[in-house]
Design an enzyme around this catalytic site. Structure first.
Site, short mmCIF file in Angstrom:
data_model
loop_
_atom_site.label_atom_id
_atom_site.label_comp_id
_atom_site.label_asym_id
_atom_site.label_seq_id
_atom_site.Cartn_x
_atom_site.Cartn_y
_atom_site.Cartn_z
N ARG A 128 3.85 -0.42 -4.90
CA ARG A 128 3.54 -0.96 -3.57
C ARG A 128 2.19 -1.64 -3.52
O ARG A 128 1.86 -2.33 -2.55
CB ARG A 128 3.56 0.16 -2.54
CG ARG A 128 4.87 0.89 -2.46
CD ARG A 128 4.77 2.02 -1.46
NE ARG A 128 4.73 1.51 -0.11
CZ ARG A 128 5.78 1.40 0.68
NH1 ARG A 128 6.96 1.78 0.25
NH2 ARG A 128 5.67 0.93 1.90
N GLU A 166 5.91 -16.00 -10.69
CA GLU A 166 5.34 -14.69 -10.38
C GLU A 166 4.96 -13.91 -11.64
O GLU A 166 4.00 -13.14 -11.63
CB GLU A 166 6.23 -13.86 -9.46
CG GLU A 166 7.55 -13.47 -10.02
CD GLU A 166 8.44 -12.76 -9.01
OE1 GLU A 166 7.92 -12.04 -8.15
OE2 GLU A 166 9.67 -12.92 -9.08
N ASN A 207 -1.36 1.98 5.67
CA ASN A 207 -0.53 0.88 5.18
C ASN A 207 -0.17 0.03 6.39
O ASN A 207 0.30 0.57 7.40
CB ASN A 207 0.73 1.46 4.53
CG ASN A 207 1.78 0.41 4.26
OD1 ASN A 207 1.45 -0.77 4.07
ND2 ASN A 207 3.03 0.81 4.24
N GLY A 208 -0.41 -1.29 6.31
CA GLY A 208 -0.10 -2.16 7.45
C GLY A 208 -1.30 -3.02 7.80
O GLY A 208 -2.23 -3.16 6.99
N LYS A 260 10.78 -16.64 -10.71
CA LYS A 260 10.52 -15.64 -11.76
C LYS A 260 9.38 -16.12 -12.65
O LYS A 260 8.48 -15.37 -12.99
CB LYS A 260 11.76 -15.37 -12.63
CG LYS A 260 12.85 -14.55 -12.02
CD LYS A 260 12.56 -13.07 -11.91
CE LYS A 260 11.96 -12.70 -10.59
NZ LYS A 260 12.84 -12.54 -9.46
N TRP A 289 -2.87 -2.65 -1.64
CA TRP A 289 -2.56 -4.07 -1.82
C TRP A 289 -3.38 -4.76 -0.74
O TRP A 289 -3.10 -4.64 0.45
CB TRP A 289 -1.07 -4.32 -1.63
CG TRP A 289 -0.67 -5.74 -1.88
CD1 TRP A 289 -0.35 -6.30 -3.08
CD2 TRP A 289 -0.53 -6.78 -0.91
NE1 TRP A 289 -0.03 -7.63 -2.91
CE2 TRP A 289 -0.13 -7.95 -1.59
CE3 TRP A 289 -0.71 -6.85 0.48
CZ2 TRP A 289 0.09 -9.17 -0.94
CZ3 TRP A 289 -0.49 -8.05 1.13
CH2 TRP A 289 -0.10 -9.20 0.42
N CYS A 330 0.86 -1.18 0.00
CA CYS A 330 0.00 0.00 0.00
C CYS A 330 0.90 1.23 0.00
O CYS A 330 1.95 1.24 0.63
CB CYS A 330 -0.95 0.10 1.19
SG CYS A 330 -2.12 -1.24 1.30
N HIS A 339 14.15 -38.31 -4.97
CA HIS A 339 13.53 -38.47 -3.66
C HIS A 339 12.07 -38.02 -3.66
O HIS A 339 11.49 -37.77 -2.61
CB HIS A 339 14.32 -37.70 -2.60
CG HIS A 339 15.74 -38.17 -2.49
ND1 HIS A 339 16.07 -39.43 -2.05
CD2 HIS A 339 16.91 -37.57 -2.84
CE1 HIS A 339 17.38 -39.58 -2.10
NE2 HIS A 339 17.92 -38.47 -2.59
N GLU A 356 15.48 -19.39 -8.19
CA GLU A 356 15.16 -18.06 -8.68
C GLU A 356 14.46 -18.13 -10.05
O GLU A 356 13.51 -17.39 -10.32
CB GLU A 356 16.44 -17.21 -8.74
CG GLU A 356 16.29 -15.81 -9.27
CD GLU A 356 15.32 -14.92 -8.50
OE1 GLU A 356 14.84 -15.32 -7.44
OE2 GLU A 356 15.02 -13.84 -9.02
N LYS A 411 5.71 -4.50 -4.79
CA LYS A 411 7.17 -4.45 -4.77
C LYS A 411 7.74 -4.44 -3.35
O LYS A 411 8.74 -5.06 -3.08
CB LYS A 411 7.62 -3.19 -5.52
CG LYS A 411 9.11 -3.05 -5.65
CD LYS A 411 9.60 -3.72 -6.90
CE LYS A 411 11.10 -3.77 -6.99
NZ LYS A 411 11.57 -5.05 -7.53
C1 F6R Z 1 10.61 -11.56 -6.47
C2 F6R Z 1 10.68 -10.47 -5.53
C3 F6R Z 1 10.43 -10.77 -4.09
C4 F6R Z 1 11.38 -9.95 -3.22
C5 F6R Z 1 11.02 -10.13 -1.74
C6 F6R Z 1 11.98 -9.38 -0.84
O1 F6R Z 1 10.89 -11.13 -7.76
O2 F6R Z 1 10.91 -9.35 -5.89
O3 F6R Z 1 10.54 -12.12 -3.82
O4 F6R Z 1 12.69 -10.36 -3.47
O5 F6R Z 1 9.73 -9.67 -1.51
O6 F6R Z 1 11.97 -8.01 -1.13
P1 F6R Z 1 13.16 -7.09 -0.68
O7 F6R Z 1 14.37 -7.51 -1.41
O8 F6R Z 1 12.72 -5.71 -1.02
O9 F6R Z 1 13.32 -7.30 0.80
#
Ligand code: F6R
Length: 606
Positions: free
Chosen positions: A27, A486, A98-99, A483, A74, A2, A502, A479, A601
């Site tokens: 956000r 998401e 926010n929270g 990717k 969000w 948010c 396993h 990773e 983000k």
């Molecule tokens: C995936 C992604 C998230 C962040 C995670 C931590 O692409 O961006 O998994 O890596 O939310 O965020 P930060 O690095 O901002 O603590």
């Protein structure tokens, strides 16, 4: 999550609020809203969806007023909808939040008994009605304090009052909130980025602080209700970096500029002339470190895993890694001879911050690796190592991952050199290799550009995909899978290749895409054997390697042969085709690249 904005001005504020909300959309982007004070009354406008929709609403019916608050959401409590969008207003107050308010159910019951009628399913509306109720009997400051004391959980708030119609109030506990000083107006924002186009003079609220903004004055109170002064920070102006340029979206820009990310980061830390690394003032002498604990979430956590392999390989220090949401609740035996390292792009991730806070309460030394140097995590740690990646706007992290790994690798070799666990010549060779890395990244990017859109076609109708690797390629497999899920919403699993037998091998069926990450390293032959097991069961293999070997390519659907590097540096190159793969699958599926569904983000809730 948010985003909050607040402006106290002498001019109309709606359009500045909209512009700032656009910057805060990373956000949260499921609904948006604005409230201003117009002719002494609260005027609220909100909608489900993006800030663009709110802007269109305001175009048809402009919001007047020189005091305002805005919000991008969000969802936590209640579906994304107009009624759940913020602000939440009564006749007396309007609140953006926010929270999470953890005791909202109990507070709601009490307020309902008093006759308050809730319209939304959110936890935020209780704040609106608590304030409204306290304002009946108390003055402004007391009503705010009594409200904040009643709330459990985390919050950053922006508040407008009908009765006090020349102020915007901000308050925080647990969630970040910045205050900006402008010419004849003052601002509140979830982060300084949202305020950057208006001011470079910023203050951050500390936990428990309340601020009262008018157009020409800002007052701060601490949690004990004592008036306090706050230091003003001057932000550097790196706005230039935040435009899309010729790219279709921020993510493709961020993927394709990773050679620049690497170059900048290497330049900041590596002194090529002296063949040394500029890292001083460690909070704890590297020679006496007993254990390094590295913590992060999501993509940042994957960089922590790569660091575990590097540090174990190049130092004799015991290494532990954990995801922050687990670490914060574990019964940890803290030791002041350990170094606790926190990795976070945003520097605002609630779980990572809580884990750091736990370390601080236990008086151990902390180091943070962040992209946002003004962030809460950076400001709270003993030692900050910026990744110098520039603002990352695409929700899916790419160039920040590159920067996190680089700083962790640089930290590893410096610690190893100080402890004399690698020789001077080995250290210098690694410094030389770092110098060459940006060009190798560029070469890998160029090599993958044409092939990846073709390979991506194999994924769009599949049930899911698997990503396998061993050693340093295991976190890269994780990773790659993250990717893909998401961005394209396909189910994807990342596994250490040796774990397949396993259990997960049962998932392999005719045509399932399986990405094998197999640089020519000590695991190469073993990974190739695991690949054969997948092929034998009908898996459609995409092999990413740096080994030119015709025999291993038999029965492999696609082989990508990327540039050769030192074994320890392979993650920097191996990750690139996986980012591009996720990008192209998502593009073919018409997914929103920069704003994947359900995500945000900066994850500032638990
Ligand atoms: C995936 C992604 C998230 C962040 C995670 C931590 O692409 O961006 O998994 O890596 O939310 O965020 P930060 O690095 O901002 O603590």
């Amino acid at each position: 999550m948010c985003g909050i904005i607040g402006i106290a001005s002498s001019k109309l504020v709606a359009s500045s609020i909209i512009q700032s909300l656009k910057k805060l959309e990373y956000r949260g982007y499921d609904s948006a809203g604005i409230a201003t004070i117009v002719n002494g009354e609260i005027n609220e406008k909100k909608c489900a969806g993006r800030v663009d929709s709110l802007e269109k609403m305001l175009f048809k019916s402009p919001s007047k007023g020189s005091l305002g608050i805005g919000h991008v959401r969000w969802a936590t409590h209640g579906v994304p909808s107009k009624v759940n969008a913020h602000p939440h207003s009564s006749d007396e107050v309007s609140v953006v939040h926010n929270g999470i308010i953890e005791n909202s159910n109990e507070l709601k019951k009490d307020l309902e008994k008093k006759g308050y009628k809730f319209k939304s399913q959110t936890d935020t509306e209780v704040i609106t009605f608590l304030l409204t109720d306290f304002l009946k009997d108390f003055d402004l400051v007391d009503a705010i304090n009594k409200t904040l004391r009643a709330l459990n959980g985390s919050f950053a708030l922006g508040i407008l009052f009908k009765k006090y119609n020349d102020i915007v109030v901000g308050a925080r506990r647990g969630s970040p909130l910045a205050v900006g000083y402008g010419p004849e107006e003052n601002y509140l924002g979830s982060d300084s980025y949202a305020l950057k186009s208006m001011t470079n003079k910023i203050t951050y609220l500390d936990d428990g602080d309340v601020c009262i903004l008018t157009n020409n004055k800002i007052e701060f109170y601490n949690s004990k209700n004592k008036k306090i002064n706050k230091k003003i920070l001057i932000l550097s102006n790196n706005e230039i970096n935040t435009e899309k340029g010729d790219y279709k979206d921020f993510m493709s820009k961020e993927i394709n500029e990773q050679n620049i990310t690497a170059k900048t980061c290497v330049k900041e830390y590596v002194d090529q002339l002296r063949k040394d690394i500029n890292l001083y003032n460690f909070p704890i002498n590297p020679k006496s470190i007993e254990k390094i604990v590295i913590i992060g979430c999501g993509t940042a956590y994957h960089s922590c895993i790569t660091a575990k392999y590097w540090l174990e390989e190049l130092t004799n220090i015991q290494i532990e890694i954990d995801v922050a949401s687990e670490f914060r609740y574990r019964k940890i035996k803290f030791n002041n001879k350990n170094l606790y390292v926190f990795v976070s792009q945003s520097g605002e991730t609630a779980d990572t911050f809580a884990a750091l806070d736990l370390c601080k309460k236990n008086k151990v030394k902390t180091c943070s690796i962040v992209n946002v140097v003004e962030s809460s995590i950076a400001r709270s740690s003993d030692f900050v190592l910026p990744i110098h990646a520039g603002q990352e706007i695409g929700v899916a992290s790419t160039k920040a991952f590159m920067g996190q790994m680089l700083v962790l690798y640089i930290l590893t070799i410096k610690i190893s050199e100080i402890r004399k666990e690698i020789s001077k010549s080995d250290f210098e060779k690694r410094i030389n290799d770092l110098k060459k890395l940006p060009d190798l990244i560029k070469e890998t990017l160029n090599y993958c550009q044409d092939t990846m859109p073709i390979i991506a076609k194999d994924f769009i109708n599949s049930k899911g995909a698997m990503f396998l690797g061993r050693g340093l390629s295991f976190p890269i497999a994780l990773e790659g899978a993250l990717k893909l899920k998401e961005l394209s919403y396909l189910h994807a699993e990342g596994y250490p290749a040796g774990e397949m037998k396993h259990g997960p091998l049962a998932l392999i069926e005719e045509g399932l895409p399986v990405v094998i990450i197999a640089p020519k390293d000590r695991y190469f032959e073993k990974t190739i054997s695991n690949m054969q097991e997948v092929i034998a069961r009908g898996g459609k293999v995409i092999l990413i390697t740096n080994e030119n070997n015709k025999i291993i390519r038999e029965n492999v659907r696609f082989t990508l042969e990327i540039p050769k590097t030192d074994e320890q540096l392979s993650p920097f190159l191996m990750t690139i085709p996986l980012q591009l793969l996720a990008y192209h699958v998502a593009t073919l599926k018409n997914c929103d690249i920069d704003k994947p569904r359900n995500l945000a983000k900066s994850v500032t809730v638990e």
